[in-house]
Design a protein around this motif. Structure first.
Motif, PDB file in Angstrom:
ATOM      1  N   LEU A  69       0.857  -1.174  -0.087  1.00  0.00           N
ATOM      2  CA  LEU A  69       0.114   0.176   0.063  1.00  0.00           C
ATOM      3  C   LEU A  69       0.825   1.311   0.013  1.00  0.00           C
ATOM      4  CD1 LEU A  69      -3.041  -1.145   2.260  1.00  0.00           C
ATOM      5  CD2 LEU A  69      -2.743  -1.212  -0.342  1.00  0.00           C
ATOM      6  N   LEU A  70       1.903   1.172   0.523  1.00  0.00           N
ATOM      7  CA  LEU A  70       2.889   2.174   0.498  1.00  0.00           C
ATOM      8  C   LEU A  70       3.625   2.622  -0.791  1.00  0.00           C
ATOM      9  CD1 LEU A  70       4.133   4.631   2.296  1.00  0.00           C
ATOM     10  CD2 LEU A  70       5.936   2.937   3.131  1.00  0.00           C
ATOM     11  N   GLN A  71       3.690   1.465  -1.573  1.00  0.00           N
ATOM     12  CA  GLN A  71       3.981   1.504  -2.877  1.00  0.00           C
ATOM     13  C   GLN A  71       2.927   2.205  -3.717  1.00  0.00           C
ATOM     14  OE1 GLN A  71       6.584  -2.510  -3.055  1.00  0.00           O
ATOM     15  NE2 GLN A  71       6.527  -1.536  -4.853  1.00  0.00           N
ATOM     16  N   LEU A  72       1.821   1.696  -3.421  1.00  0.00           N
ATOM     17  CA  LEU A  72       0.451   2.201  -4.283  1.00  0.00           C
ATOM     18  C   LEU A  72       0.310   3.759  -4.038  1.00  0.00           C
ATOM     19  CD1 LEU A  72      -2.105  -0.673  -4.015  1.00  0.00           C
ATOM     20  CD2 LEU A  72      -0.673  -0.076  -6.003  1.00  0.00           C
ATOM     21  N   VAL A  73       0.373   4.188  -2.940  1.00  0.00           N
ATOM     22  CA  VAL A  73       0.277   5.558  -2.697  1.00  0.00           C
ATOM     23  C   VAL A  73       1.532   6.407  -3.132  1.00  0.00           C
ATOM     24  CG1 VAL A  73      -1.707   5.784  -0.770  1.00  0.00           C
ATOM     25  CG2 VAL A  73       0.808   5.501  -0.043  1.00  0.00           C
ATOM     26  N   GLY A  74       2.733   5.703  -2.795  1.00  0.00           N
ATOM     27  CA  GLY A  74       3.938   6.409  -3.691  1.00  0.00           C
ATOM     28  C   GLY A  74       3.884   6.553  -5.080  1.00  0.00           C
ATOM     29  N   ALA A  75       2.995   5.653  -5.724  1.00  0.00           N
ATOM     30  CA  ALA A  75       2.980   5.565  -7.240  1.00  0.00           C
ATOM     31  C   ALA A  75       1.917   6.744  -7.488  1.00  0.00           C
ATOM     32  CB  ALA A  75       2.522   4.365  -7.747  1.00  0.00           C
ATOM     33  N   ALA A  76       0.848   6.603  -6.660  1.00  0.00           N
ATOM     34  CA  ALA A  76      -0.349   7.898  -6.962  1.00  0.00           C
ATOM     35  C   ALA A  76       0.491   9.166  -6.601  1.00  0.00           C
ATOM     36  CB  ALA A  76      -1.265   7.580  -6.006  1.00  0.00           C
ATOM     37  N   ALA A  77       1.282   9.256  -5.567  1.00  0.00           N
ATOM     38  CA  ALA A  77       1.724  10.724  -5.398  1.00  0.00           C
ATOM     39  C   ALA A  77       2.659  11.093  -6.516  1.00  0.00           C
ATOM     40  CB  ALA A  77       2.479  10.636  -4.002  1.00  0.00           C
ATOM     41  N   ALA A  78       3.287  10.187  -7.040  1.00  0.00           N
ATOM     42  CA  ALA A  78       4.563  10.382  -8.006  1.00  0.00           C
ATOM     43  C   ALA A  78       3.635  11.180  -9.328  1.00  0.00           C
ATOM     44  CB  ALA A  78       5.044   9.180  -8.309  1.00  0.00           C
ATOM     45  N   ARG A  79       2.444  10.937  -9.315  1.00  0.00           N
ATOM     46  CA  ARG A  79       1.512  11.323 -10.467  1.00  0.00           C
ATOM     47  C   ARG A  79       1.099  12.598 -10.038  1.00  0.00           C
ATOM     48  NH1 ARG A  79      -0.067   6.055 -10.977  1.00  0.00           N
ATOM     49  NH2 ARG A  79      -2.108   6.643 -10.126  1.00  0.00           N
ATOM     50  N   VAL A  86      -2.068   6.600   6.742  1.00  0.00           N
ATOM     51  CA  VAL A  86      -2.480   6.667   8.143  1.00  0.00           C
ATOM     52  C   VAL A  86      -1.788   5.502   8.738  1.00  0.00           C
ATOM     53  CG1 VAL A  86      -4.041   7.077   9.899  1.00  0.00           C
ATOM     54  CG2 VAL A  86      -4.447   8.142   7.817  1.00  0.00           C
ATOM     55  N   SER A  87      -0.712   5.604   9.733  1.00  0.00           N
ATOM     56  CA  SER A  87      -0.317   4.414  10.053  1.00  0.00           C
ATOM     57  C   SER A  87      -0.790   4.542  11.834  1.00  0.00           C
ATOM     58  CB  SER A  87       1.338   4.339  10.282  1.00  0.00           C
ATOM     59  OG  SER A  87       1.638   3.164  10.853  1.00  0.00           O
ATOM     60  N   GLU A 114      -1.626   7.814  13.690  1.00  0.00           N
ATOM     61  CA  GLU A 114      -2.789   8.016  14.437  1.00  0.00           C
ATOM     62  C   GLU A 114      -3.632   6.858  14.586  1.00  0.00           C
ATOM     63  OE1 GLU A 114      -4.859   9.569  16.787  1.00  0.00           O
ATOM     64  OE2 GLU A 114      -4.086  11.329  15.977  1.00  0.00           O
ATOM     65  N   THR A 115      -4.457   6.767  15.584  1.00  0.00           N
ATOM     66  CA  THR A 115      -5.561   5.547  15.650  1.00  0.00           C
ATOM     67  C   THR A 115      -6.943   6.303  16.178  1.00  0.00           C
ATOM     68  OG1 THR A 115      -4.810   5.419  18.133  1.00  0.00           O
ATOM     69  CG2 THR A 115      -3.780   3.950  16.460  1.00  0.00           C
ATOM     70  N   SER A 116      -6.970   7.257  16.538  1.00  0.00           N
ATOM     71  CA  SER A 116      -8.354   7.867  16.901  1.00  0.00           C
ATOM     72  C   SER A 116      -9.334   8.196  15.487  1.00  0.00           C
ATOM     73  CB  SER A 116      -8.049   9.130  17.811  1.00  0.00           C
ATOM     74  OG  SER A 116      -9.214   9.926  17.702  1.00  0.00           O
ATOM     75  N   LEU A 117     -10.368   7.555  15.553  1.00  0.00           N
ATOM     76  CA  LEU A 117     -10.940   8.032  14.316  1.00  0.00           C
ATOM     77  C   LEU A 117     -11.353   9.219  14.185  1.00  0.00           C
ATOM     78  CD1 LEU A 117     -12.401   6.545  11.544  1.00  0.00           C
ATOM     79  CD2 LEU A 117     -14.493   6.481  13.088  1.00  0.00           C
ATOM     80  N   PRO A 118     -11.854  10.222  15.119  1.00  0.00           N
ATOM     81  CA  PRO A 118     -12.296  11.436  14.943  1.00  0.00           C
ATOM     82  C   PRO A 118     -11.172  12.519  14.234  1.00  0.00           C
ATOM     83  CG  PRO A 118     -13.030  10.732  17.008  1.00  0.00           C
ATOM     84  CD  PRO A 118     -12.383   9.631  16.538  1.00  0.00           C
ATOM     85  N   VAL A 133      -4.619   5.517   2.578  1.00  0.00           N
ATOM     86  CA  VAL A 133      -4.395   4.203   3.417  1.00  0.00           C
ATOM     87  C   VAL A 133      -4.649   4.232   5.009  1.00  0.00           C
ATOM     88  CG1 VAL A 133      -2.503   2.501   3.676  1.00  0.00           C
ATOM     89  CG2 VAL A 133      -2.907   3.271   1.495  1.00  0.00           C
ATOM     90  N   ILE A 134      -5.302   3.347   5.589  1.00  0.00           N
ATOM     91  CA  ILE A 134      -5.388   3.140   6.981  1.00  0.00           C
ATOM     92  C   ILE A 134      -4.948   1.843   7.425  1.00  0.00           C
ATOM     93  CG2 ILE A 134      -7.004   2.901   8.927  1.00  0.00           C
ATOM     94  CD1 ILE A 134      -7.476   5.764   7.574  1.00  0.00           C
ATOM     95  N   ASP A 135      -3.675   1.977   7.928  1.00  0.00           N
ATOM     96  CA  ASP A 135      -2.997   0.528   8.255  1.00  0.00           C
ATOM     97  C   ASP A 135      -2.576   0.661   9.716  1.00  0.00           C
ATOM     98  OD1 ASP A 135      -0.975  -1.282   8.226  1.00  0.00           O
ATOM     99  OD2 ASP A 135       0.431  -0.399   7.424  1.00  0.00           O
ATOM    100  N   SER A 136      -3.465  -0.129  10.491  1.00  0.00           N
ATOM    101  CA  SER A 136      -4.558  -1.103   9.850  1.00  0.00           C
ATOM    102  C   SER A 136      -5.912  -0.687  10.675  1.00  0.00           C
ATOM    103  CB  SER A 136      -4.299  -2.603  10.421  1.00  0.00           C
ATOM    104  OG  SER A 136      -4.081  -2.729  11.762  1.00  0.00           O
ATOM    105  N   ILE A 137      -6.911  -1.254  10.022  1.00  0.00           N
ATOM    106  CA  ILE A 137      -8.350  -0.922  10.704  1.00  0.00           C
ATOM    107  C   ILE A 137      -8.520  -1.380  12.007  1.00  0.00           C
ATOM    108  CG2 ILE A 137      -9.402  -3.032   9.589  1.00  0.00           C
ATOM    109  CD1 ILE A 137     -10.912   0.426   9.889  1.00  0.00           C
TER     110      ILE A 137
END
Ligand code: TYD
Ligand code: MG
Length: 418
Positions: A69-79, A86-87, A114-118, A133-137
């Motif tokens: 998922l870090l690779q996926l958001v990295g690839a998105a950010a690269a564009r 969110v870890s 962060e872990t607090s939903l609000p 990305v929410i890592d992890s639910i």
């Protein structure tokens, strides 16, 4: 007694947000899938992620979910796509360290631990990411709920609030869910109906190979498999899956057969091995790894009743090499040939591939995508293929040995008992 319908005060609801529309005027929601930049992920998703969709990525701890998922958001950010990671498990410093190795440092990628939903929802309002990305639910919690963090109630409630956010803002939300071998850790399973897509990430811990599959996908098929390899700089595409699966093959050994299989739409050559050994157990052992155990039991029965090859007093081990998982009736013939070969000690020719479904009558049946399977076998240097009788369309460079039955195939492969 008469039931009174429609009496009593109207519940206080606002005007509806929904508007009935003739179907021809509705925009096709599956059409706007956006490529992720990771080809194998796009293959599984049928194009990419859909805006406003929520995807759950399940898998055992350590399999590589955070990495992917870090690779996926990295690839998105690269564009230039604004992305937020969110870890809830690692510090931003740790994530940064991994992102360095993955080449995922881009201005459009934001990190928060962060872990607090609000608080997470506040961060989403601030950053306004297109993909999050929410890592992890399992690490999230909503302090307004009385149940403990990690409980099913918390996980479900946090997920459905994030689903609501995704739909309102058109944000692509990716949730990590840890799954244990036994199936579940408080969470992922209860989320399957809440999310649009469920991806499962697994693989063989001893091999770098990782398989990505969709078990649920609202925007497309769930048949394709993504093949990735875990390396020092993250997950990379497996360029030649057949080459990978055959790379450790030793030729001239009995109990081995190569199947020309298909996984989704992709043709794949995989070595199947069998070992038949004398058993001193009252109920001899049957072990199947990467091949279906029910299918193995059926094939052993057909070998006995239709081909005169008896293994009822022996332990039988069968496996697909390299962590492959074969879910294809077309592999029947190769499994049966491997068993026969192990029993007789006669190796199959090293230039022979096999494909065919075995029926209960011992007959060999046609399978799907035969042309693609055989072309892949030819590409990988196989010169002969044992196939069902009615096979047509044979690619150049490959000789086909047509067999009406398993018994005939065993004779053609020269692995029949004397
Ligand atoms: P990780 O993504 O943390 O797994 P998960 O989030 O599913 O728990 O991956 C953990 C493993 O991957 C870890 O054993 C180290 C390995 N790894 C690599 O081999 N190469 C890499 O580039 C990275 C980032 C991890
Ligand atoms: Mg992780």
């Amino acid at each position: 007694m008469e039931e009174v319908v429609g009496s009593g005060p109207e519940p206080a609801v606002g005007p509806p947000e929904s508007v009935p529309t003739p179907i021809g005027e509705v925009v096709d929601g599956g059409a706007d899938a956006r490529p992720t930049g990771v080809g194998e992920v796009d293959r599984v998703l049928g194009g990419g992620f859909v805006a406003g969709s929520v995807t759950l990525l399940g898998g055992e701890p350590g399999i590589g979910k955070s990495t992917l998922l870090l690779q996926l958001v990295g690839a998105a950010a690269a564009r230039g796509t604004t992305s937020l990671y969110v870890s809830g498990e690692e510090s931003v410093g740790q994530v940064r360290g991994r992102a360095d190795r993955l080449g995922a440092i881009h201005d459009s990628l934001w990190l928060v631990s962060e872990t607090s939903l609000p608080h997470i929802l506040d961060h989403l309002e601030t950053v306004q990411p297109e993909i999050v990305v929410i890592d992890s639910i399992q690490t999230l919690y909503d302090p307004t709920l009385s149940s403990a963090p990690g409980s099913v109630t918390q996980v479900r409630e946090c997920a459905s609030r994030l689903v609501g956010y995704a739909k309102r803002h058109g944000t692509t939300v990716l949730l990590v869910g840890h799954v244990t071998k036994e199936g579940t850790l408080a969470g992922p399973r209860v989320l399957e109906h809440v999310v649009d897509t469920v991806l499962e990430f697994d693989g063989d811990r001893h091999h770098g190979l990782r398989l990505l599959r969709a078990s649920k996908h609202r925007f497309g098929a769930t048949t394709e498999v993504g093949l990735l390899q875990m390396e020092g700089s993250g997950l990379v595409t497996v360029e030649d899956p057949s080459g990978l699966f055959l790379s450790d093959r030793v030729t001239g050994v009995s109990g081995s057969a190569v199947v020309a299989t298909v996984d989704g739409n992709r043709p794949l050559l995989v070595e199947v091995q069998a070992l038949v050994a004398n058993s001193n157990l009252a109920t001899p052992r049957r072990s199947a790894q990467g091949v279906d155990s029910g299918r193995l039991a059926m094939l052993l029965a057909v070998l006995e009743r239709r081909c005169g090859i008896t293994v009822s007093g022996s332990d039988v081990y069968a496996l697909a090499v390299g962590g492959a998982r074969i879910n294809d009736p077309g592999a029947d013939l190769a499994v049966a040939l491997a068993v026969a070969s192990s029993l007789t000690g006669q190796p199959l020719g090293d230039d022979v591939a096999a494909v065919g479904e075995v029926g209960l009558g011992g007959e060999l049946r046609q399978v799907s995508h035969l042309d693609r399977r055989l072309s892949e076998a030819a590409r990988m240097g196989f010169r002969r293929a044992i196939v069902p009788q009615a096979t047509v369309n044979v690619p150049a460079g490959l000789e086909v040995l047509r067999a009406p039955t398993l018994r005939a195939a065993i004779a053609l492969a020269d692995v029949a008992p004397a």
